[in-house]
Design a protein around this motif. Structure first.
Motif, PDB file in Angstrom:
ATOM      1  N   TYR A 262       0.824  -1.210   0.000  1.00  0.00           N
ATOM      2  CA  TYR A 262       0.000   0.000   0.000  1.00  0.00           C
ATOM      3  C   TYR A 262       0.856   1.257   0.000  1.00  0.00           C
ATOM      4  CZ  TYR A 262      -3.594   3.369   1.088  1.00  0.00           C
ATOM      5  OH  TYR A 262      -4.441   4.445   1.029  1.00  0.00           O
ATOM      6  N   HIS A 263       1.827   1.300   0.885  1.00  0.00           N
ATOM      7  CA  HIS A 263       2.631   2.515   1.031  1.00  0.00           C
ATOM      8  C   HIS A 263       3.616   2.677  -0.123  1.00  0.00           C
ATOM      9  CE1 HIS A 263       1.248   1.094   4.957  1.00  0.00           C
ATOM     10  NE2 HIS A 263       0.962   2.367   5.154  1.00  0.00           N
ATOM     11  N   ARG A 265       2.791   1.965  -3.180  1.00  0.00           N
ATOM     12  CA  ARG A 265       1.950   2.587  -4.210  1.00  0.00           C
ATOM     13  C   ARG A 265       1.671   4.045  -3.864  1.00  0.00           C
ATOM     14  NH1 ARG A 265      -1.683   0.217  -7.817  1.00  0.00           N
ATOM     15  NH2 ARG A 265      -2.037   1.664  -9.550  1.00  0.00           N
ATOM     16  N   GLU A 266       1.433   4.323  -2.591  1.00  0.00           N
ATOM     17  CA  GLU A 266       1.169   5.693  -2.184  1.00  0.00           C
ATOM     18  C   GLU A 266       2.380   6.595  -2.416  1.00  0.00           C
ATOM     19  OE1 GLU A 266      -2.027   7.035  -0.381  1.00  0.00           O
ATOM     20  OE2 GLU A 266      -2.347   5.563  -1.950  1.00  0.00           O
ATOM     21  N   GLU A 274       4.410  -2.045  -7.283  1.00  0.00           N
ATOM     22  CA  GLU A 274       3.767  -2.362  -6.000  1.00  0.00           C
ATOM     23  C   GLU A 274       3.739  -3.869  -5.783  1.00  0.00           C
ATOM     24  OE1 GLU A 274      -0.625  -2.379  -3.876  1.00  0.00           O
ATOM     25  OE2 GLU A 274      -0.397  -1.525  -5.878  1.00  0.00           O
ATOM     26  N   ASN A 308      -2.855  -1.845  -2.282  1.00  0.00           N
ATOM     27  CA  ASN A 308      -3.580  -0.642  -2.663  1.00  0.00           C
ATOM     28  C   ASN A 308      -4.558  -0.997  -3.787  1.00  0.00           C
ATOM     29  OD1 ASN A 308      -4.021   2.052  -4.002  1.00  0.00           O
ATOM     30  ND2 ASN A 308      -2.432   2.723  -2.586  1.00  0.00           N
ATOM     31  N   HIS A 310      -6.360   1.094  -6.816  1.00  0.00           N
ATOM     32  CA  HIS A 310      -6.370   2.408  -7.448  1.00  0.00           C
ATOM     33  C   HIS A 310      -7.514   2.497  -8.464  1.00  0.00           C
ATOM     34  CE1 HIS A 310      -4.527   6.243  -8.356  1.00  0.00           C
ATOM     35  NE2 HIS A 310      -3.520   5.982  -7.533  1.00  0.00           N
ATOM     36  N   THR A 349      -7.075  -5.001   1.539  1.00  0.00           N
ATOM     37  CA  THR A 349      -7.015  -3.951   0.523  1.00  0.00           C
ATOM     38  C   THR A 349      -7.488  -2.636   1.121  1.00  0.00           C
ATOM     39  OG1 THR A 349      -7.520  -5.570  -1.213  1.00  0.00           O
ATOM     40  CG2 THR A 349      -7.789  -3.246  -1.766  1.00  0.00           C
ATOM     41  N   GLN A 350      -6.807  -1.566   0.753  1.00  0.00           N
ATOM     42  CA  GLN A 350      -7.281  -0.223   1.096  1.00  0.00           C
ATOM     43  C   GLN A 350      -7.352   0.592  -0.178  1.00  0.00           C
ATOM     44  OE1 GLN A 350      -5.295   1.758   4.339  1.00  0.00           O
ATOM     45  NE2 GLN A 350      -6.081   3.759   3.784  1.00  0.00           N
ATOM     46  N   ALA A 352      -7.188   3.888  -2.600  1.00  0.00           N
ATOM     47  CA  ALA A 352      -5.981   4.688  -2.811  1.00  0.00           C
ATOM     48  C   ALA A 352      -6.084   6.080  -2.200  1.00  0.00           C
ATOM     49  CB  ALA A 352      -5.690   4.798  -4.308  1.00  0.00           C
TER      50      ALA A 352
END
Length: 586
Positions: A262-263, A265-266, A274, A308, A310, A349-350, A352
């Motif tokens: 996640y981070h 990708r962020e 990712e 992540n 998106h 999953t979170q 984006a």
């Protein structure tokens, strides 16, 4: 007939796997496509054109106009797809997926003091949330106490402040930790939070083996992307493995690590980066556990991942499906995993955060819905939906409720949860899955070569050499160039702008939080048994110096009400601090 049997039935006379379409069928499809292009497509393009000369995902992966069986001509159903719950798990890790039960719905909660976050926990549970997800403030994340001068102005601002076991007791007041699954987003000081959660379970009389939840505890991605650390990479990795080893024995239903893309990708990576860097980190932890003397099947079933989701829905679905396939094959072929549970990639999953805009924030509801749907269509086990106001502040109660309702509508109204792997068999999705898999494996092999055959050593080498930083930085720069050139549309930012102020009311953390938290910390220090604290910290120091598993000593220390900062200071004293290499040559 099993997927393997199907694969065997597709063998030709030479024993080689054939695709799902024979050459004659493919040639017929090819001729029909060429005829369609000449007679139907080209006249339409001449009359109306297309929106642009190039169509690509948010990661700049070019997509074709149309996909046909030609694009998946090498696909073997048994080897590449199979059935849900069977290797290679491309179609899902469980046979019934959401027809059995829906994914775990989590919403991030954490701000101010433990009392305020406990109130939010109860609010979310009352509104149908099925798992808790805890955010911590920056001092807690960095392993320092609220009364440290470096904590000034940061206490309770980014998440909940936790200094001692007293804070954790208040945080879970009225919540049976034996009945709820709790996720903790924390890394350098993750072992301390884990120890506090174990202490809470002991206080409540919940058997440790019944504890459920997930600890992020992924230090490799910290050095790659998020940049929060206390110690250098190698001792940080050792502490992560201490937690994994301890959990395998004491808390077998708890995930001691959530290997986090996640981070990455962020920070600006592509979807392929990712996936590749996250799986490489995962394989590094596997190798470290094996080198510790653990049997891979003893601890691998407890490993979890965090991705992540998106805006490019089909790229994201392909990424999730490719992740499962790569993981199953590598765990089998490289690490000799035998237990099917060791080869099942389970992930949270979170949506984006990086995609959220401060401009016209209600547009974020639509973005989050699309991203959440991608996670569901891709087969996630757990989902966090961002709140529409998170580009402005910590989420308000109203925005959190909308984010949770988004998941519930997808689960209960859309029908997306009724079919297992509903996009499986799509020529586009299968072709994209293959493409993402191939590009990600190329990265993983490159990292492995950097470590002379060891993914772990390759990751550590890549961190020291600035390899990951450069790859992510280049991808982020290229994306921003496309946005500024108008090649990438961000609604409300570089297109469809509005003049008026569209900011909603936002949550503001009371400025008295820091004083109240420091007062509680002072009270705990005044009331605790100082001799017991000193003895526990001395024991921890001896264990760390001897290179033994530190977790039992950390549990004893938190039960004596040693502070987060006091415990982490022991590790920093023993191993030193870390400064990232600057100016690495390109």
């Amino acid at each position: 007939m099993t997927a393997m049997a199907i694969g065997e039935s597709l063998m030709d006379d030479r024993g080689e796997l054939e695709g799902m379409f024979d050459d004659e069928e493919l040639e017929e499809i090819r001729r029909a496509r060429e005829e369609w292009e000449a007679e139907t497509l080209e006249p339409a393009i001449e009359r109306h054109g297309e929106r642009t000369d190039r169509f690509a995902t948010v990661s700049n992966l070019e997509v074709d106009r149309l996909y046909t069986p030609e694009d998946v001509s090498g696909l073997d159903y048994g080897e590449d797809l199979g059935f849900p719950g069977e290797e290679p798990y491309t179609r899902g890790v469980y046979p019934t997926m959401y027809r059995g039960r829906t994914w775990t719905m989590r919403q991030f909660a954490g701000f101010g003091t433990a009392e305020e976050t406990n109130e939010r926990f109860h609010y979310l549970i009352e509104n149908g949330q099925t798992g808790l997800s805890t955010a911590f403030d920056m001092p807690s994340l960095m392993g320092i106490d609220s009364d440290d001068p470096m904590a000034d102005g940061e206490v309770g601002k980014e998440g909940v402040a936790v200094d001692t076991l007293r804070d954790m007791e208040i945080l879970f007041e009225g919540i049976d930790v034996g009945e709820v699954s709790t996720s903790f987003t924390i890394n350098p000081s993750a072992a301390v939070i884990y120890a506090m959660y174990i202490a809470i379970a002991d206080q409540q009389g919940v058997p440790r083996e019944e504890l459920r939840g997930t600890l992020q505890n992924d230090m490799l991605k910290e050095f790659i992307a998020q940049k929060e650390w206390v110690m250098p990479p190698e001792p940080s990795l050792d502490l992560v493995t201490d937690v994994i080893e301890f959990s395998a024995e004491k808390t077998p239903k708890f995930n001691p690590i959530s290997i986090s893309g996640y981070h990455i990708r962020e920070a600006g990576s592509t979807a392929v980066q990712e996936l590749a860097f996250t799986l490489a980190d995962g394989f590094a932890y596997v190798e470290d556990g094996i080198d510790r003397g653990l049997d891979v099947d003893e601890f691998a079933p407890q490993l979890s991942f965090f991705f992540n989701s998106h805006n490019s829905i089909f790229e994201e679905v392909a990424k999730f499906r490719a992740a499962r396939r790569i993981y199953a094959r590598v765990m089998d072929e490289w690490y000799d995993a035998e237990d099917p549970a060791s080869k099942r990639l389970k992930f949270h999953t979170q949506t984006a955060g990086q995609s959220l805009t401060a401009q016209q924030p209600l547009n974020n509801v639509v973005r989050v819905t699309i991203q959440a749907l991608a996670g569901v269509l891709g087969g996630t086990q757990s989902l966090h939906t961002n709140s529409y106001d998170e580009a402005l502040a910590l989420p308000s109660e109203q925005s959190v409720r909308v984010a949770l309702r988004t998941q519930q509508i997808i689960a209960e109204e859309s029908g997306a949860a009724d079919i297992v792997d509903p996009l499986g068999g799509s020529y586009a999705v299968e072709a994209l899955t293959d493409e993402v898999e191939g590009k990600a494996m190329a990265y993983i092999e490159e990292i492995r070569e950097m470590g002379d055959g060891s993914v772990r050593d390759g990751v550590l080498s890549g961190i020291e050499q600035g390899y990951f930083h450069r790859e992510i930085q280049d991808a982020a720069y290229e994306y921003q160039e496309r946005v500024e050139a108008g090649e990438e549309t961000v609604v409300g930012v570089n297109a469809y702008e509005l003049e008026e102020d569209t900011r909603p009311e936002i949550l503001e953390v009371d400025e008295t939080v820091q004083r109240r938290q420091r007062d509680r910390l002072e009270s705990v220090k005044r009331e605790r048994d100082e001799e017991a604290v000193e003895a526990a910290l001395s024991e921890l120091e001896e264990v760390v110096a001897a290179g033994e598993n530190a977790m039992p000593a950390i549990v004893d220390a938190v039960k004596a009400y040693a502070t987060m900062g006091e415990i982490m200071h022991v590790f920093e004293q023993q191993h030193g601090s870390y400064q990232e290499t600057a100016g690495v040559a390109y």
